[in-house]
Design a protein around this motif. Structure first.
Motif, PDB file in Angstrom:
ATOM      1  N   UNK A  42       0.827  -1.204   0.000  1.00  0.00           N
ATOM      2  CA  UNK A  42       0.000   0.000   0.000  1.00  0.00           C
ATOM      3  C   UNK A  42       0.859   1.250   0.000  1.00  0.00           C
ATOM      4  N   UNK A  43       2.068   1.144   0.575  1.00  0.00           N
ATOM      5  CA  UNK A  43       2.966   2.288   0.692  1.00  0.00           C
ATOM      6  C   UNK A  43       4.378   1.806   0.366  1.00  0.00           C
ATOM      7  N   UNK A  44       4.912   2.265  -0.767  1.00  0.00           N
ATOM      8  CA  UNK A  44       6.232   1.788  -1.186  1.00  0.00           C
ATOM      9  C   UNK A  44       7.345   2.225  -0.230  1.00  0.00           C
ATOM     10  N   UNK A  45       7.094   3.216   0.630  1.00  0.00           N
ATOM     11  CA  UNK A  45       8.117   3.612   1.603  1.00  0.00           C
ATOM     12  C   UNK A  45       8.085   2.715   2.845  1.00  0.00           C
ATOM     13  N   UNK A  46       7.130   1.804   2.867  1.00  0.00           N
ATOM     14  CA  UNK A  46       7.110   0.759   3.909  1.00  0.00           C
ATOM     15  C   UNK A  46       6.812  -0.558   3.182  1.00  0.00           C
ATOM     16  N   UNK A  47       7.768  -0.948   2.361  1.00  0.00           N
ATOM     17  CA  UNK A  47       7.586  -2.070   1.460  1.00  0.00           C
ATOM     18  C   UNK A  47       8.034  -3.350   2.168  1.00  0.00           C
ATOM     19  N   UNK A  48       7.072  -4.146   2.589  1.00  0.00           N
ATOM     20  CA  UNK A  48       7.365  -5.389   3.304  1.00  0.00           C
ATOM     21  C   UNK A  48       7.610  -6.519   2.305  1.00  0.00           C
ATOM     22  N   UNK A  49       8.697  -7.273   2.494  1.00  0.00           N
ATOM     23  CA  UNK A  49       8.964  -8.408   1.609  1.00  0.00           C
ATOM     24  C   UNK A  49       8.065  -9.605   1.902  1.00  0.00           C
ATOM     25  N   UNK A  50       8.021 -10.535   0.958  1.00  0.00           N
ATOM     26  CA  UNK A  50       7.281 -11.786   1.189  1.00  0.00           C
ATOM     27  C   UNK A  50       7.983 -12.610   2.269  1.00  0.00           C
ATOM     28  N   UNK A  51       9.287 -12.841   2.106  1.00  0.00           N
ATOM     29  CA  UNK A  51      10.040 -13.567   3.141  1.00  0.00           C
ATOM     30  C   UNK A  51      11.540 -13.457   2.899  1.00  0.00           C
ATOM     31  N   UNK A  52      12.293 -13.841   3.936  1.00  0.00           N
ATOM     32  CA  UNK A  52      13.752 -13.960   3.870  1.00  0.00           C
ATOM     33  C   UNK A  52      14.083 -15.332   3.276  1.00  0.00           C
ATOM     34  N   UNK A  53      15.265 -15.458   2.659  1.00  0.00           N
ATOM     35  CA  UNK A  53      15.573 -16.743   1.998  1.00  0.00           C
ATOM     36  C   UNK A  53      15.711 -17.913   2.983  1.00  0.00           C
ATOM     37  N   UNK A  54      15.987 -17.614   4.267  1.00  0.00           N
ATOM     38  CA  UNK A  54      16.126 -18.708   5.245  1.00  0.00           C
ATOM     39  C   UNK A  54      14.794 -19.061   5.907  1.00  0.00           C
ATOM     40  N   UNK A  55      13.729 -18.438   5.462  1.00  0.00           N
ATOM     41  CA  UNK A  55      12.401 -18.705   6.040  1.00  0.00           C
ATOM     42  C   UNK A  55      11.982 -20.145   5.720  1.00  0.00           C
ATOM     43  N   UNK A  56      11.580 -20.917   6.747  1.00  0.00           N
ATOM     44  CA  UNK A  56      11.175 -22.314   6.481  1.00  0.00           C
ATOM     45  C   UNK A  56      10.016 -22.416   5.481  1.00  0.00           C
ATOM     46  N   UNK A  57       9.254 -21.325   5.312  1.00  0.00           N
ATOM     47  CA  UNK A  57       8.101 -21.359   4.398  1.00  0.00           C
ATOM     48  C   UNK A  57       8.479 -21.047   2.951  1.00  0.00           C
ATOM     49  N   UNK A  58       9.779 -20.764   2.696  1.00  0.00           N
ATOM     50  CA  UNK A  58      10.172 -20.269   1.367  1.00  0.00           C
ATOM     51  C   UNK A  58       9.650 -21.118   0.213  1.00  0.00           C
ATOM     52  N   UNK A  59       9.894 -22.421   0.253  1.00  0.00           N
ATOM     53  CA  UNK A  59       9.554 -23.236  -0.917  1.00  0.00           C
ATOM     54  C   UNK A  59       8.050 -23.483  -1.053  1.00  0.00           C
ATOM     55  N   UNK A  60       7.351 -23.535   0.079  1.00  0.00           N
ATOM     56  CA  UNK A  60       5.882 -23.605   0.017  1.00  0.00           C
ATOM     57  C   UNK A  60       5.322 -22.342  -0.624  1.00  0.00           C
ATOM     58  N   UNK A  61       5.866 -21.198  -0.199  1.00  0.00           N
ATOM     59  CA  UNK A  61       5.398 -19.925  -0.758  1.00  0.00           C
ATOM     60  C   UNK A  61       5.704 -19.851  -2.251  1.00  0.00           C
ATOM     61  N   UNK A  62       6.898 -20.304  -2.637  1.00  0.00           N
ATOM     62  CA  UNK A  62       7.266 -20.275  -4.056  1.00  0.00           C
ATOM     63  C   UNK A  62       6.307 -21.140  -4.871  1.00  0.00           C
ATOM     64  N   UNK A  63       5.964 -22.327  -4.355  1.00  0.00           N
ATOM     65  CA  UNK A  63       5.013 -23.196  -5.060  1.00  0.00           C
ATOM     66  C   UNK A  63       3.646 -22.531  -5.187  1.00  0.00           C
TER      67      UNK A  63
END
Ligand SMILES: [Zn+2]
Length: 278
Positions: A158-179
């Motif tokens: 909603x606000x590019x000056x507070x742009x939250x990422x989907x996740x960090x690469x070490x996040x255990x959910x990374x590959x589920x999220x990618x799928x």
């Protein structure tokens, strides 16, 4: 006699009529950026590298903490975006305003002198951001700021000056999220997968396999736009300037770049500077 009112479904699309975008954001500009960039280049994945211009000659304890020499920036980061991470990486929300502004504007100035393009993005060092920081960034001409708060979602910010990422690469959910992202074919919204981290973490934690596996999984998809952070912001800014007639029978694109829209499920490219019949 006037024609009857016509309601049409008109939606902004990403370049080429796509509705999904992948972008990466990596901080600190340490030596393992070389290996990370080469992996991303091999797979056609693009991202933003947030760099500190005042730490080139910093001492380091282990080799992976050494900084990339600034003379290497143009070649190494070609095809990606270089963005600010402040000159010397202070926790800016705790810093006096004048120092905060100097840290941002000096980093921007130094990076622009090297890269030869305007630098308008930033990742908050140590994730540090508050309302005062955002105000200072606006005054420095910074268009977006990335936080360290994972959303585990694919929504556009909603606000590019507070742009939250989907996740960090070490996040255990990374590959589920990618799928989930790859399998998502809904087109009601624009969707974004935003991955962040530090390349030295792959070296320190001996887990380069994560980014290799992720890149192989998500590369070369016909419905994904592979973009840097600023390309997303600039594209959506351009899209917001498109003028569509009330009858939705023509649109004028005042930008120099093309903008893609969907009109009643059909993709139309609006070329820059042209009026297009819809
Ligand atoms: Zn950092």
């Amino acid at each position: 006699m006037s024609a009857s009112v016509r309601f049409r479904n008109i939606y902004t699309q990403f370049p080429g009529g796509k509705h999904k975008v992948l972008t990466l954001s990596y901080d600190d500009g340490k030596i393992p950026d070389r290996r990370l960039v080469s992996i991303l280049n091999e797979h056609g994945i693009r991202g933003t590298f947030n760099l500190n211009s005042g730490l080139e000659n910093n001492s380091f304890d282990v080799a992976y903490n050494e900084r990339i020499p600034m003379a290497e920036f143009t070649d190494l980061y070609k095809g990606h975006e270089v963005a600010c991470h402040t000159a010397t990486h202070p926790t800016i929300a705790r810093t006096p305003r004048e120092q905060m502004i100097l840290q941002v504007i000096e980093d921007r100035r130094a990076l622009e002198r090297i890269m030869g393009y305007t630098v308008r993005g930033l990742a908050y060092p140590n994730g540090s951001v508050d309302d005062n920081v955002v105000d200072a960034l606006k005054a420095c001409g910074i268009r977006y700021g990335r936080t360290v708060n994972s959303t585990h979602g694919f929504g556009m910010p909603g606000d590019f000056l507070r742009w939250d990422p989907t996740c960090h690469h070490a996040d255990p959910a990374l590959f589920d999220l990618a799928d989930q992202f790859i399998d998502n074919h809904k087109t009601q919204y624009l969707y974004m997968f935003y991955l962040w981290g530090h390349s030295y973490e792959f070296e320190r934690d001996n887990n380069w396999n994560i980014i290799e596996k992720f890149s192989k999984k998500i590369e070369n998809k016909s419905d994904i736009w592979y973009a840097t952070n600023i390309e997303i912001v600039d594209y959506l800014d351009a899209a917001s300037r498109v003028q569509v007639s009330v009858d939705a029978d023509f649109a004028y694109n005042p930008n120099s770049q093309s903008v893609w829209i969907e009109v009643d499920k059909k993709t139309i490219e609006l070329k820059g500077g042209e009026t297009t019949e819809l």
